[in-house]
Write a protein that holds these residues in place. Structure first.
Motif, PDB file in Angstrom:
ATOM      1  N   TRP A 110     -27.199  -5.957  58.144  1.00 47.74           N
ATOM      2  CA  TRP A 110     -26.247  -4.976  58.683  1.00 47.74           C
ATOM      3  C   TRP A 110     -26.895  -3.594  58.768  1.00 47.74           C
ATOM      4  CZ3 TRP A 110     -21.603  -5.857  60.865  1.00 47.74           C
ATOM      5  CH2 TRP A 110     -20.755  -4.745  61.103  1.00 47.74           C
ATOM      6  N   SER A 111     -27.555  -3.214  57.699  1.00 48.11           N
ATOM      7  CA  SER A 111     -28.203  -1.908  57.663  1.00 48.11           C
ATOM      8  C   SER A 111     -29.316  -1.814  58.708  1.00 48.11           C
ATOM      9  CB  SER A 111     -28.779  -1.654  56.265  1.00 48.11           C
ATOM     10  OG  SER A 111     -29.479  -0.429  56.210  1.00 48.11           O
ATOM     11  N   ASN A 112     -30.110  -2.879  58.821  1.00 48.69           N
ATOM     12  CA  ASN A 112     -31.192  -2.881  59.805  1.00 48.69           C
ATOM     13  C   ASN A 112     -30.657  -2.665  61.216  1.00 48.69           C
ATOM     14  OD1 ASN A 112     -33.205  -3.315  57.910  1.00 48.69           O
ATOM     15  ND2 ASN A 112     -33.319  -5.525  58.268  1.00 48.69           N
ATOM     16  N   SER A 113     -29.627  -3.420  61.557  1.00 48.06           N
ATOM     17  CA  SER A 113     -29.085  -3.348  62.914  1.00 48.06           C
ATOM     18  C   SER A 113     -28.407  -2.014  63.176  1.00 48.06           C
ATOM     19  CB  SER A 113     -28.094  -4.495  63.147  1.00 48.06           C
ATOM     20  OG  SER A 113     -27.628  -4.487  64.471  1.00 48.06           O
ATOM     21  N   VAL A 114     -27.598  -1.563  62.243  1.00 45.52           N
ATOM     22  CA  VAL A 114     -26.884  -0.292  62.414  1.00 45.52           C
ATOM     23  C   VAL A 114     -27.866   0.856  62.602  1.00 45.52           C
ATOM     24  CG1 VAL A 114     -25.510   1.428  61.162  1.00 45.52           C
ATOM     25  CG2 VAL A 114     -24.730  -0.950  61.294  1.00 45.52           C
ATOM     26  N   ASN A 115     -28.894   0.897  61.781  1.00 47.98           N
ATOM     27  CA  ASN A 115     -29.859   1.994  61.873  1.00 47.98           C
ATOM     28  C   ASN A 115     -30.651   1.952  63.175  1.00 47.98           C
ATOM     29  OD1 ASN A 115     -29.136   3.069  59.381  1.00 47.98           O
ATOM     30  ND2 ASN A 115     -30.638   1.844  58.255  1.00 47.98           N
ATOM     31  N   ALA A 116     -31.034   0.746  63.597  1.00 50.98           N
ATOM     32  CA  ALA A 116     -31.766   0.603  64.850  1.00 50.98           C
ATOM     33  C   ALA A 116     -30.878   0.969  66.036  1.00 50.98           C
ATOM     34  CB  ALA A 116     -32.296  -0.821  64.994  1.00 50.98           C
ATOM     35  N   MET A 117     -29.640   0.497  66.006  1.00 51.02           N
ATOM     36  CA  MET A 117     -28.714   0.804  67.090  1.00 51.02           C
ATOM     37  C   MET A 117     -28.431   2.298  67.146  1.00 51.02           C
ATOM     38  SD  MET A 117     -26.942  -0.221  69.666  1.00 51.02           S
ATOM     39  CE  MET A 117     -26.649  -1.990  69.559  1.00 51.02           C
ATOM     40  N   ARG A 118     -28.340   2.941  66.006  1.00 52.24           N
ATOM     41  CA  ARG A 118     -28.085   4.383  65.997  1.00 52.24           C
ATOM     42  C   ARG A 118     -29.193   5.131  66.745  1.00 52.24           C
ATOM     43  NH1 ARG A 118     -27.809   5.307  60.720  1.00 52.24           N
ATOM     44  NH2 ARG A 118     -25.590   4.773  60.662  1.00 52.24           N
ATOM     45  N   GLU A 119     -30.436   4.699  66.551  1.00 46.83           N
ATOM     46  CA  GLU A 119     -31.542   5.348  67.270  1.00 46.83           C
ATOM     47  C   GLU A 119     -31.374   5.177  68.780  1.00 46.83           C
ATOM     48  OE1 GLU A 119     -36.402   5.078  67.765  1.00 46.83           O
ATOM     49  OE2 GLU A 119     -35.487   4.473  65.852  1.00 46.83           O
ATOM     50  N   ALA A 120     -31.010   3.964  69.202  1.00 48.17           N
ATOM     51  CA  ALA A 120     -30.814   3.721  70.631  1.00 48.17           C
ATOM     52  C   ALA A 120     -29.612   4.499  71.164  1.00 48.17           C
ATOM     53  CB  ALA A 120     -30.628   2.228  70.880  1.00 48.17           C
ATOM     54  N   ALA A 121     -28.543   4.524  70.380  1.00 53.15           N
ATOM     55  CA  ALA A 121     -27.319   5.212  70.812  1.00 53.15           C
ATOM     56  C   ALA A 121     -27.535   6.712  70.915  1.00 53.15           C
ATOM     57  CB  ALA A 121     -26.175   4.899  69.849  1.00 53.15           C
ATOM     58  N   GLU A 122     -28.271   7.279  69.980  1.00 51.60           N
ATOM     59  CA  GLU A 122     -28.565   8.716  70.027  1.00 51.60           C
ATOM     60  C   GLU A 122     -29.447   9.031  71.234  1.00 51.60           C
ATOM     61  OE1 GLU A 122     -30.173   9.422  66.158  1.00 51.60           O
ATOM     62  OE2 GLU A 122     -28.191   9.761  65.237  1.00 51.60           O
ATOM     63  N   ALA A 171     -13.275  -8.878  66.519  1.00 54.28           N
ATOM     64  CA  ALA A 171     -13.022  -7.497  66.923  1.00 54.28           C
ATOM     65  C   ALA A 171     -13.167  -6.555  65.734  1.00 54.28           C
ATOM     66  CB  ALA A 171     -11.629  -7.383  67.538  1.00 54.28           C
ATOM     67  N   ALA A 172     -12.676  -6.981  64.586  1.00 50.87           N
ATOM     68  CA  ALA A 172     -12.771  -6.136  63.386  1.00 50.87           C
ATOM     69  C   ALA A 172     -14.225  -5.883  63.006  1.00 50.87           C
ATOM     70  CB  ALA A 172     -12.027  -6.789  62.225  1.00 50.87           C
ATOM     71  N   ASP A 173     -15.070  -6.930  63.114  1.00 46.69           N
ATOM     72  CA  ASP A 173     -16.503  -6.755  62.877  1.00 46.69           C
ATOM     73  C   ASP A 173     -17.080  -5.716  63.831  1.00 46.69           C
ATOM     74  OD1 ASP A 173     -16.717  -8.720  60.895  1.00 46.69           O
ATOM     75  OD2 ASP A 173     -17.273 -10.293  62.310  1.00 46.69           O
ATOM     76  N   GLY A 174     -16.697  -5.837  65.109  1.00 49.75           N
ATOM     77  CA  GLY A 174     -17.221  -4.941  66.128  1.00 49.75           C
ATOM     78  C   GLY A 174     -16.841  -3.501  65.882  1.00 49.75           C
ATOM     79  N   VAL A 175     -15.586  -3.274  65.521  1.00 51.70           N
ATOM     80  CA  VAL A 175     -15.125  -1.906  65.261  1.00 51.70           C
ATOM     81  C   VAL A 175     -15.849  -1.326  64.045  1.00 51.70           C
ATOM     82  CG1 VAL A 175     -13.144  -0.510  64.541  1.00 51.70           C
ATOM     83  CG2 VAL A 175     -12.880  -2.213  66.362  1.00 51.70           C
ATOM     84  N   LYS A 176     -15.996  -2.137  62.983  1.00 50.38           N
ATOM     85  CA  LYS A 176     -16.714  -1.666  61.799  1.00 50.38           C
ATOM     86  C   LYS A 176     -18.143  -1.275  62.149  1.00 50.38           C
ATOM     87  CE  LYS A 176     -17.976  -2.925  57.047  1.00 50.38           C
ATOM     88  NZ  LYS A 176     -19.370  -2.425  57.136  1.00 50.38           N
ATOM     89  N   TYR A 177     -18.771  -2.083  62.976  1.00 48.53           N
ATOM     90  CA  TYR A 177     -20.150  -1.796  63.386  1.00 48.53           C
ATOM     91  C   TYR A 177     -20.221  -0.476  64.133  1.00 48.53           C
ATOM     92  CZ  TYR A 177     -24.785  -2.718  65.433  1.00 48.53           C
ATOM     93  OH  TYR A 177     -26.110  -2.650  65.804  1.00 48.53           O
ATOM     94  N   CYS A 178     -19.322  -0.279  65.072  1.00 49.37           N
ATOM     95  CA  CYS A 178     -19.306   0.974  65.851  1.00 49.37           C
ATOM     96  C   CYS A 178     -19.114   2.181  64.938  1.00 49.37           C
ATOM     97  CB  CYS A 178     -18.190   0.930  66.889  1.00 49.37           C
ATOM     98  SG  CYS A 178     -18.457  -0.264  68.219  1.00 49.37           S
ATOM     99  N   LYS A 179     -18.201   2.055  63.995  1.00 50.61           N
ATOM    100  CA  LYS A 179     -17.948   3.161  63.068  1.00 50.61           C
ATOM    101  C   LYS A 179     -19.167   3.444  62.205  1.00 50.61           C
ATOM    102  CE  LYS A 179     -12.914   2.694  62.726  1.00 50.61           C
ATOM    103  NZ  LYS A 179     -11.769   2.345  61.844  1.00 50.61           N
ATOM    104  N   ASP A 180     -19.869   2.384  61.788  1.00 48.33           N
ATOM    105  CA  ASP A 180     -21.038   2.579  60.942  1.00 48.33           C
ATOM    106  C   ASP A 180     -22.204   3.198  61.717  1.00 48.33           C
ATOM    107  OD1 ASP A 180     -19.581   1.572  58.880  1.00 48.33           O
ATOM    108  OD2 ASP A 180     -20.790  -0.223  58.552  1.00 48.33           O
ATOM    109  N   VAL A 181     -22.354   2.818  62.988  1.00 47.16           N
ATOM    110  CA  VAL A 181     -23.382   3.477  63.818  1.00 47.16           C
ATOM    111  C   VAL A 181     -23.053   4.963  63.918  1.00 47.16           C
ATOM    112  CG1 VAL A 181     -24.411   3.631  66.114  1.00 47.16           C
ATOM    113  CG2 VAL A 181     -23.982   1.381  65.083  1.00 47.16           C
ATOM    114  N   GLY A 182     -21.779   5.262  64.148  1.00 49.75           N
ATOM    115  CA  GLY A 182     -21.302   6.629  64.001  1.00 49.75           C
ATOM    116  C   GLY A 182     -21.444   7.546  65.206  1.00 49.75           C
ATOM    117  N   THR A 183     -21.934   7.032  66.323  1.00 48.57           N
ATOM    118  CA  THR A 183     -22.025   7.858  67.525  1.00 48.57           C
ATOM    119  C   THR A 183     -20.805   7.599  68.399  1.00 48.57           C
ATOM    120  OG1 THR A 183     -23.353   6.155  68.603  1.00 48.57           O
ATOM    121  CG2 THR A 183     -24.540   7.948  67.524  1.00 48.57           C
TER     122      THR A 183
END
Length: 286
Positions: free
Chosen positions: A122-134, A161-173
């Motif tokens: 989870w941490s790996n994906s969220v952090n990587a996605m945050r870089e792409a999203a930024e 859907a709940a997983d998806g929303v949590k992921y979006c919130k954790d990415v934070g952008t």
């Protein structure tokens, strides 16, 4: 209700030879076209730009990552491959005028570990996605990166859907959203309305309107009237895109398990689905 069609209806990998699909989608009455781009390095961006000019079609895109560029990988180099793939896709989206990048863009599609997801994944994906999203915020601020919850046989990482929303919130952008697909929802959600409301207008960014067996939408078990009513209630105004696959596809069928045809051609499936969904949308007042 803006109903669109996925290029998978006609082709597995969209290349130069498939440019004609854009005109065909418009002629058939679709209002949006989803370019499925698993291989951004071969996507004919300039020809697509030219063919879209003067057309009323809304362009959107979707993608899938794999074992070599999965964002959940423990290997930093593989995660970096994924970030670079997403950055390339962000550039393609900007070039063709697409404001949606959906699909399994957060992990390797079909790369199952045999275990539930881990905190490290989870941490790996969220952090990587945050870089792409930024990165997307800077180069294509209108773009929404929409993560698609898919069924348990295709990923162990985001199923609901709940997983998806949590992921979006954790990415934070602010450019992260959820991509709901009726085919996956019927396996993983307990209620279509609740899944839509879980996302709400804030997080629902994209929708695929697929039947429970990937056949002609409106002929199976998916409660489309309930689904469309829920979309209307939260104010969803994005496209609803028909997606299916041909049993002759090679890369996709190993993951999707499409062993039989649901219509004589993919085009027939899409056209009949369009007619059915328009009728249902009218009934739902959507």
């Amino acid at each position: 209700m803006k109903i669109g069609v996925d290029t998978f209806i006609w082709t597995e990998v969209f290349t130069d030879k498939d440019i004609w699909i854009i005109k065909k989608a418009e002629e058939l009455g679709f209002q949006a076209i989803d370019f499925a781009i698993a291989h951004p390095e071969t996507f004919p961006t300039e020809k697509v730009i030219k063919e879209l000019q003067g057309r009323s079609l809304q362009a959107v895109t979707s993608t899938t990552l794999n074992a070599e560029n999965s964002l959940i990988s423990p290997d930093k180099a593989i995660r970096e491959n994924g970030i670079q793939s997403l950055k390339q896709l962000i550039g393609i989206n900007k070039a063709i005028g697409s404001n949606i990048l959906g699909g399994v863009n957060y992990a390797g599609w079909g790369c199952l570990t045999g275990k539930p997801r881990t905190e490290e994944e989870w941490s790996n994906s969220v952090n990587a996605m945050r870089e792409a999203a930024e990165y997307a915020v800077k180069v294509h601020p209108a773009l929404k990166i929409c993560v698609e919850p898919v069924n348990r046989f295709e990923t162990h990482f985001i199923n609901t859907a709940a997983d998806g929303v949590k992921y979006c919130k954790d990415v934070g952008t602010k450019n992260m959203a959820v991509h709901l697909d009726c085919f996956h929802m019927i396996r993983e959600e307990t209620n279509y309305t609740e899944a839509v409301k879980t996302c709400g207008n804030e997080f629902l960014g994209y929708v695929h309107v697929c039947e429970n067996n990937r056949g002609i939408p409106g002929t199976g078990l998916v409660p489309f009237k309930e689904f469309f009513t829920a979309l209307k209630e939260i104010g969803y105004s994005g496209p609803c895109v028909i997606e299916s696959f041909d049993p002759g596809f090679e890369e996709l069928n190993e993951q999707c398990a499409i062993w039989r045809k649901f219509a004589d051609t993919g085009e027939e499936l899409a056209v009949k689905g369009l007619a059915n969904l328009r009728e249902i949308a009218i009934e739902a007042g959507a």
